[in-house]
Design a protein around this motif. Structure first.
Motif, PDB file in Angstrom:
ATOM      1  N   LEU A 391       0.805  -1.219   0.000  1.00 30.10           N
ATOM      2  CA  LEU A 391       0.000   0.000   0.000  1.00 30.10           C
ATOM      3  C   LEU A 391       0.841   1.274   0.000  1.00 30.10           C
ATOM      4  O   LEU A 391       0.299   2.377  -0.015  1.00 30.10           O
ATOM      5  CB  LEU A 391      -0.941   0.008   1.214  1.00 30.10           C
ATOM      6  CG  LEU A 391      -1.965  -1.128   1.261  1.00 30.10           C
ATOM      7  CD1 LEU A 391      -2.821  -1.019   2.517  1.00 30.10           C
ATOM      8  CD2 LEU A 391      -2.856  -1.105   0.021  1.00 30.10           C
ATOM      9  N   GLY A 392       2.156   1.124   0.081  1.00 32.72           N
ATOM     10  CA  GLY A 392       3.005   2.303   0.043  1.00 32.72           C
ATOM     11  C   GLY A 392       3.038   3.089   1.332  1.00 32.72           C
ATOM     12  O   GLY A 392       3.249   4.307   1.325  1.00 32.72           O
ATOM     13  N   ALA A 393       2.823   2.433   2.474  1.00 34.13           N
ATOM     14  CA  ALA A 393       2.890   3.094   3.774  1.00 34.13           C
ATOM     15  C   ALA A 393       4.217   2.743   4.441  1.00 34.13           C
ATOM     16  O   ALA A 393       4.750   1.652   4.253  1.00 34.13           O
ATOM     17  CB  ALA A 393       1.725   2.653   4.658  1.00 34.13           C
ATOM     18  N   LYS A 394       4.758   3.689   5.239  1.00 34.10           N
ATOM     19  CA  LYS A 394       6.046   3.436   5.874  1.00 34.10           C
ATOM     20  C   LYS A 394       5.935   2.439   7.009  1.00 34.10           C
ATOM     21  O   LYS A 394       6.764   1.552   7.165  1.00 34.10           O
ATOM     22  CB  LYS A 394       6.644   4.754   6.370  1.00 34.10           C
ATOM     23  CG  LYS A 394       7.104   5.664   5.242  1.00 34.10           C
ATOM     24  CD  LYS A 394       7.817   6.887   5.794  1.00 34.10           C
ATOM     25  CE  LYS A 394       8.315   7.777   4.647  1.00 34.10           C
ATOM     26  NZ  LYS A 394       9.007   8.989   5.151  1.00 34.10           N
ATOM     27  N   ARG A 395       4.911   2.589   7.849  1.00 37.98           N
ATOM     28  CA  ARG A 395       4.723   1.669   8.961  1.00 37.98           C
ATOM     29  C   ARG A 395       3.252   1.275   9.048  1.00 37.98           C
ATOM     30  O   ARG A 395       2.377   2.115   8.926  1.00 37.98           O
ATOM     31  CB  ARG A 395       5.153   2.310  10.286  1.00 37.98           C
ATOM     32  CG  ARG A 395       6.659   2.420  10.430  1.00 37.98           C
ATOM     33  CD  ARG A 395       7.017   3.054  11.739  1.00 37.98           C
ATOM     34  NE  ARG A 395       8.461   3.205  11.861  1.00 37.98           N
ATOM     35  CZ  ARG A 395       9.057   4.120  12.613  1.00 37.98           C
ATOM     36  NH1 ARG A 395       8.326   4.970  13.314  1.00 37.98           N
ATOM     37  NH2 ARG A 395      10.366   4.189  12.680  1.00 37.98           N
ATOM     38  N   VAL A 396       3.011   0.002   9.271  1.00 33.20           N
ATOM     39  CA  VAL A 396       1.639  -0.522   9.396  1.00 33.20           C
ATOM     40  C   VAL A 396       1.523  -1.233  10.733  1.00 33.20           C
ATOM     41  O   VAL A 396       2.085  -2.321  10.917  1.00 33.20           O
ATOM     42  CB  VAL A 396       1.307  -1.485   8.239  1.00 33.20           C
ATOM     43  CG1 VAL A 396      -0.063  -2.116   8.456  1.00 33.20           C
ATOM     44  CG2 VAL A 396       1.351  -0.758   6.907  1.00 33.20           C
ATOM     45  N   PRO A 397       0.817  -0.639  11.715  1.00 36.03           N
ATOM     46  CA  PRO A 397       0.635  -1.289  13.017  1.00 36.03           C
ATOM     47  C   PRO A 397      -0.133  -2.604  12.889  1.00 36.03           C
ATOM     48  O   PRO A 397      -0.893  -2.812  11.936  1.00 36.03           O
ATOM     49  CB  PRO A 397      -0.171  -0.255  13.816  1.00 36.03           C
ATOM     50  CG  PRO A 397       0.063   1.044  13.116  1.00 36.03           C
ATOM     51  CD  PRO A 397       0.225   0.700  11.666  1.00 36.03           C
ATOM     52  N   VAL A 398       0.064  -3.489  13.868  1.00 40.86           N
ATOM     53  CA  VAL A 398      -0.553  -4.817  13.841  1.00 40.86           C
ATOM     54  C   VAL A 398      -1.212  -5.107  15.187  1.00 40.86           C
ATOM     55  O   VAL A 398      -0.655  -4.792  16.248  1.00 40.86           O
ATOM     56  CB  VAL A 398       0.495  -5.916  13.542  1.00 40.86           C
ATOM     57  CG1 VAL A 398      -0.182  -7.270  13.406  1.00 40.86           C
ATOM     58  CG2 VAL A 398       1.276  -5.596  12.295  1.00 40.86           C
ATOM     59  N   LEU A 399      -2.399  -5.731  15.129  1.00 39.21           N
ATOM     60  CA  LEU A 399      -3.070  -6.218  16.334  1.00 39.21           C
ATOM     61  C   LEU A 399      -3.188  -7.727  16.257  1.00 39.21           C
ATOM     62  O   LEU A 399      -3.533  -8.277  15.205  1.00 39.21           O
ATOM     63  CB  LEU A 399      -4.476  -5.628  16.464  1.00 39.21           C
ATOM     64  CG  LEU A 399      -4.633  -4.158  16.855  1.00 39.21           C
ATOM     65  CD1 LEU A 399      -6.107  -3.827  17.011  1.00 39.21           C
ATOM     66  CD2 LEU A 399      -3.883  -3.855  18.131  1.00 39.21           C
ATOM     67  N   LEU A 400      -2.932  -8.406  17.363  1.00 39.96           N
ATOM     68  CA  LEU A 400      -3.229  -9.830  17.501  1.00 39.96           C
ATOM     69  C   LEU A 400      -4.412  -9.955  18.443  1.00 39.96           C
ATOM     70  O   LEU A 400      -4.368  -9.441  19.572  1.00 39.96           O
ATOM     71  CB  LEU A 400      -2.021 -10.576  18.068  1.00 39.96           C
ATOM     72  CG  LEU A 400      -0.798 -10.686  17.145  1.00 39.96           C
ATOM     73  CD1 LEU A 400       0.414 -11.153  17.932  1.00 39.96           C
ATOM     74  CD2 LEU A 400      -1.073 -11.635  16.003  1.00 39.96           C
TER      75      LEU A 400
END
Length: 477
Positions: A391-400
């Motif tokens: 998607l061209g984003a620098k950082r993508v947060p993640v949830l578990l």
């Protein structure tokens, strides 16, 4: 009258054969293996329902359950044994029947049954009397079929061939040429609306199975009335299930047809079989769908929520490399469970139907964990990087997200519905990651599961929406 016994297990439980015999399952290890094979052959797929293992230290066989909830029958010489598996989060819950209430609400949403909360509670009440999951499914099938039949049986055109003194439809010229000249009637073929069609035969066959094996008088009574409507419908024929197709005239039978399929193949005895595979449903699929539809409802028009998003292969030009070497990577494209995209950023949600309380035999003690295995963190980070690149984003947060039940199951991880930014932490490169629990006790109270949708209390929904949107915007676009 044959004896009837119920053996209740929970997901991911490992019971020795000696205990199963005390509970009423009088069988040997060979028959136990055949029983597991019979169930797995129908419901196993990628993950078995049961496995039978041998412990050489104790010289004993064990029956291990996995991530499916449902029931099967063992038909012994001295009676019938119902082996039922219930959701693990409620194993130590003191409120009898709450596990069934949770499971039936998930089942109602996933299969779009359209039951109201009061009806589900009534079904759980019947379970409280019988202590048997199979009776719930039989009663549920009869209930859903009675609703579908409120507008009558389904009729469809079928072709009739007969001899007639009236010209009707098409004359069968080849057949006519072989008849003696003095025969006055004509061989004809014509179309007629018939109630004896594949759909009705399937519904009738499943209904007969449910009524004949039901122990609840209400199921037998209502089922018997419905059977009378099928008096001119024949028994199921080979291939009938594959011949059923749906249109605007019979769409009302689609849901009950799904139930009919599992009822008929799971409960219809045949020959000298000692096992009936019953009905089993994968809980991880139900839980993933629950989390997805919850986020979809909460975020509404504020974000795009996508389920099972297919990303590019982790290896660049994977297909060309496989062709060059004549070998396969043996893995497909990555599929994050949920991707949430807003104007401010994107985040990934991975759903894990796992117990985080693990006993280590070597240390002779149990540990509370934040993730079941390190692989789950590696997977989460990989999805973050892949989505970031995609998607061209620098950082993508993640949830578990794991299942959680206050005071009983995974209760040390934060509740997703009261999540705060400070409950998250960071990967080594600064990417935000959080481990949260979907509080199951809220289902039926603050959270209601409807047909193909989730209804959430306004304050609860606002808290979750604010947290998710804030998390997504914490990444850089």
């Amino acid at each position: 009258m044959m004896d009837f016994r119920v053996v209740t297990l929970y997901e991911f439980e490992n019971r020795p054969l000696s205990e199963l015999k005390k509970l009423g399952l009088q069988t040997g290890e060979r028959e136990l293996m055949k029983f597991a094979e019979a169930v797995n052959s129908l419901y196993g797929g990628d993950s078995p329902v049961f496995t039978v293992t041998y412990d050489p230290r104790r010289d004993e066989y064990h029956l291990k359950t996995h991530g499916s909830v449902g029931f099967a029958y063992y038909l012994g010489d001295d009676g019938i044994v119902l082996v039922q598996v219930l959701p693990k989060p409620f194993r130590y819950d003191r409120e009898d029947g709450r596990s069934l209430l949770f499971f039936l609400q998930l089942f109602n949403m996933y299969y779009q049954m359209g039951l109201e909360p009061g009806e589900i509670r009534a079904l759980v009440f019947e379970y409280g009397r019988q202590k048997a999951l199979d009776e719930i499914f039989k009663y549920l099938y009869v209930l859903m079929l009675s609703r579908a039949l409120s507008r009558g049986l389904y009729y469809e055109y079928g072709e009739i061939e007969e001899s007639s003194q009236t010209v009707r439809g098409r004359i069968l010229v080849n057949e006519l040429a072989r008849r003696p000249a003095w025969k006055a009637d004509l061989p004809v073929r014509y179309s007629l609306l018939l109630e004896d069609n594949p759909l009705n035969r399937v519904l009738k066959g499943a209904l007969e199975v449910a009524v004949k094996s039901a122990r609840l008088s209400e199921t037998r009574k209502v089922g018997g009335i419905l059977l009378d409507l099928f008096r001119d419908v024949g028994d199921p024929k080979p291939g009938d299930f594959g011949k059923v197709s749906f249109n605007h005239l019979n769409e009302r039978f689609r849901t009950v047809f799904r139930l009919a399929r599992v009822m008929y193949f799971g409960l219809a005895a045949g020959g000298s079989r000692k096992f009936l595979p019953g009905v089993f449903i994968r809980m991880d699929e139900l839980f993933e769908t629950l989390v997805y539809r919850t986020l979809k409802t909460v975020l509404d028009n504020e974000a795009e929520v996508r389920f099972q998003v297919q990303l590019p292969h982790v290896i660049k030009n994977a297909g060309e490399i496989e062709a060059r070497f004549g070998a396969l990577f043996m893995m497909g494209n990555p599929l994050p469970d949920i991707v949430v995209s807003t104007d401010e950023g994107t985040c990934v949600v991975e759903v894990k139907y796992r117990n985080l309380y693990v006993y280590h035999r070597g240390e002779n003690r149990a540990h509370r964990k934040l993730v079941r295995k390190s692989d789950e963190l590696y997977q989460a980070y990989t999805y973050s990087r892949l989505v970031s690149e995609y998607l061209g984003a620098k950082r993508v947060p993640v949830l578990l997200v794991y299942p959680r039940l206050e005071g009983i199951y995974n209760h040390w991880i934060p509740n997703l519905f009261s999540a705060r930014p400070e409950d998250t932490f960071e990967f080594f490169d600064g990417t935000r990651v959080g481990v949260f629990g979907y509080e199951l006790s809220m289902i039926g109270d603050e959270i209601l599961l409807r047909k193909n949708s989730v209804v959430i209390d306004e304050d609860t929904a606002e808290n979750l929406k604010s947290f998710i949107l804030g998390l997504c915007s914490s990444g850089e676009v």
